[in-house]
Design an enzyme around this catalytic site. Structure first.
Site, mmCIF file in Angstrom:
data_model
loop_
_atom_site.group_PDB
_atom_site.id
_atom_site.type_symbol
_atom_site.label_atom_id
_atom_site.label_comp_id
_atom_site.label_asym_id
_atom_site.label_seq_id
_atom_site.Cartn_x
_atom_site.Cartn_y
_atom_site.Cartn_z
ATOM 1 N N HIS A 103 33.421 13.868 18.992
ATOM 2 C CA HIS A 103 33.124 15.305 19.114
ATOM 3 C C HIS A 103 34.377 16.140 19.348
ATOM 4 O O HIS A 103 34.357 17.354 19.151
ATOM 5 C CB HIS A 103 32.098 15.560 20.230
ATOM 6 C CG HIS A 103 32.626 15.426 21.619
ATOM 7 N ND1 HIS A 103 32.452 14.288 22.390
ATOM 8 C CD2 HIS A 103 33.329 16.279 22.401
ATOM 9 C CE1 HIS A 103 33.018 14.473 23.566
ATOM 10 N NE2 HIS A 103 33.563 15.666 23.600
ATOM 11 N N ASP A 133 30.247 8.124 19.409
ATOM 12 C CA ASP A 133 31.149 9.224 19.783
ATOM 13 C C ASP A 133 32.582 8.730 19.954
ATOM 14 O O ASP A 133 33.280 9.095 20.897
ATOM 15 C CB ASP A 133 30.673 9.929 21.054
ATOM 16 C CG ASP A 133 31.327 11.301 21.227
ATOM 17 O OD1 ASP A 133 31.865 11.823 20.230
ATOM 18 O OD2 ASP A 133 31.306 11.839 22.354
ATOM 19 N N SER A 209 37.448 14.952 27.407
ATOM 20 C CA SER A 209 36.790 14.088 26.424
ATOM 21 C C SER A 209 37.780 13.233 25.661
ATOM 22 O O SER A 209 38.798 13.713 25.179
ATOM 23 C CB SER A 209 35.999 14.930 25.419
ATOM 24 O OG SER A 209 34.846 15.445 25.990
#
Length: 471
Positions: A103, A133, A209
């Protein structure tokens, strides 16, 4: 990064934190460990073009020939703008192979990796997997880098100390520490059956992230992916275990895509009541609810009602363990599956198929992103029903409505309906768009009654009427 949409919600984030060998003397600092690992943690910046089309007067039109007609047409003209995002990552090969979250780079036109806080390099995507992911990048340079290595996440225990280095809010090189708070966490997403997160209280925020979660040997035992909170860190973060991530990463590097094992069964928990009925010693394994046609399981003779107790020599204690173990197993491999049928154990041999080529995966794989909009008076987020939804859920072809994607904790619907329910009608009028629902709710709010009548399909496609009192 994902916008905040609920009172408590899962935020996709970015985070990195390297570790180094560390003394068991807890009076020592993490300074040596952080200093050693810092050069291997990178900041990632991406840009992409976003096309927007807005009209402040969607229901207002001027008569043909009006001098204002052309002026207001401009409001509906698509506008392009550049959007940027920040994340984290870490280097696993001296040639500049970087790991991050999918993402973080999804839809990016340009990717810039910053190393040591000062050197910027362009990077390209080797492979990306929305299901886990995870994304693998290649820095475009001939320079050599300092890599980190993966540790054994299966050996990580609740209470073990961990450290993170990442790029929260653009503050690169931020180091945080904490412990492993829990294992085998599931966040309840669309593909939750493949989730097996490590939970940590190490501070993780927006921008973290894709960063690594390190143990005190300086080995990566997780990839930080999500947090639970209102707007940032509240001491609950989640990381993809390294043992699961390594398999995906190896496949992305080798093939540019993933190749997961596939059984072709839909499963559910074995409850105490089911265990008693089936004369099983205790609730364990995964109950086969249905078997896909022409799937590896059907060809091997596995049937609905069977309870899978072991797969390829690994005992299945809980239902959620089976999809993860199967997905890790090599496509085409012949495996022994121990099942409980008619109050006794039997063995079936299954030749695994590939999940990504199955009909099951085609239903759940990533499609064109669907725009979500907030309905403030109901404190929910919705998107328009698509033809794909109608097909997958086997709804009547002429069905129209809005799919509920999120329900806030203070919503009047919180204990009444579930996410993925479909709003079909409001005040006995069919809902075809978000504007239809907003107009119906506006009329109710302007009336003395303040109660709206909704007609929905629940997750089982059962039609229900619901009366909702609006604030």
């Amino acid at each position: 990064m994902t916008k905040i949409k609920t009172f408590f919600f899962i935020i996709i984030l970015s985070l990195n934190f390297p570790l180094v060998a560390y003394s068991h003397d807890t009076t020592n600092s993490f300074a040596d460990l952080a200093e050693k690992l810092m050069p291997s943690v990178v900041n990632i910046a991406t840009t992409q073009t976003v096309v927007t089309k807005s009209n402040p007067f969607p229901n207002f039109q001027f008569p043909p020939g009006s001098p204002f007609e052309d002026m207001f047409k401009e409001f509906g003209t698509p506008q392009e703008r550049k959007s940027s995002a920040l994340g984290s990552g870490f280097i696993i090969d001296q040639k500049g192979i970087v790991i991050t979250n999918n993402h973080v780079i999804d839809g990016a036109e340009d990717i810039v990796v910053q190393v040591n806080g000062d050197k910027d390099f362009k990077a390209k995507v080797i492979g990306a997997d929305p299901l886990s992911d995870i994304a693998v990048l290649q820095i475009e340079t001939t320079e050599k880098f300092i890599p980190v290595k993966f540790g054994d996440s299966d050996k990580a225990r609740i209470g073990d100390q961990v450290i993170a280095i990442g790029n929260p809010f653009g503050l690169g090189g931020t180091v945080t520490s904490g412990i492993i708070s829990a294992r085998n966490r599931n966040l309840g997403g669309t593909l939750a059956r493949y989730e097996d997160y490590i939970q940590t209280d190490a501070s993780i925020n927006t921008g973290n992230s894709g960063g690594p979660l390190f143990d005190l040997n300086g080995d990566v035992i997780g990839i930080n992916t999500a947090i639970l909170g209102r707007s940032g860190n509240v001491g609950i973060g989640f990381a993809i275990p390294s043992n699961s991530a390594e398999i995906v990463i190896d496949q992305l590097i080798k093939f540019g895509e993933t190749k997961r094992g596939w059984l072709g069964v839909r499963i559910q928990d074995v409850t105490k009541e089911i265990a008693d009925i089936e004369k099983l010693d205790k609730p364990r394994g995964a109950l086969v609810a249905s078997v896909a046609q022409n799937s590896p399981s059907e060809k091997a003779g596995i049937k609905a009602g069977d309870i899978i107790l072991e797969f390829n020599g690994e005992k299945i204690k809980e239902m959620k363990e089976l999809p993860i173990i199967v997905a890790r197993t090599e496509v085409g491999k012949k495996v022994k599956v121990k099942i409980w049928r008619n109050k006794r154990e039997i063995i079936k041999t299954v030749t695994l198929g590939r999940l990504e080529t199955s009909e099951e995966f085609k239903v759940t794989e990533k499609k064109e992103p669907k725009k979500e909009l907030e309905i403030e008076s109901l404190k929910i987020f919705v998107r328009e029903l698509t033809k794909e939804d109608i097909k997958n859920r086997k709804l009547p072809n002429q069905t129209t409505g809005l799919v509920i994607t999120q329900i806030q904790n203070n919503s009047p619907l919180i204990n009444t309906i579930e996410v993925d329910s479909i709003i079909l009608e409001a005040q006995k009028k069919k809902i075809k768009s978000v504007n239809d629902l907003k107009q119906a709710l506006k009329k109710v709010l302007n009336s003395n009654q303040k109660t709206v009548l909704l007609v929905i399909y629940n997750k089982e496609n059962q039609r229900r009427y619901i009366g909702v009192k609006l604030d």
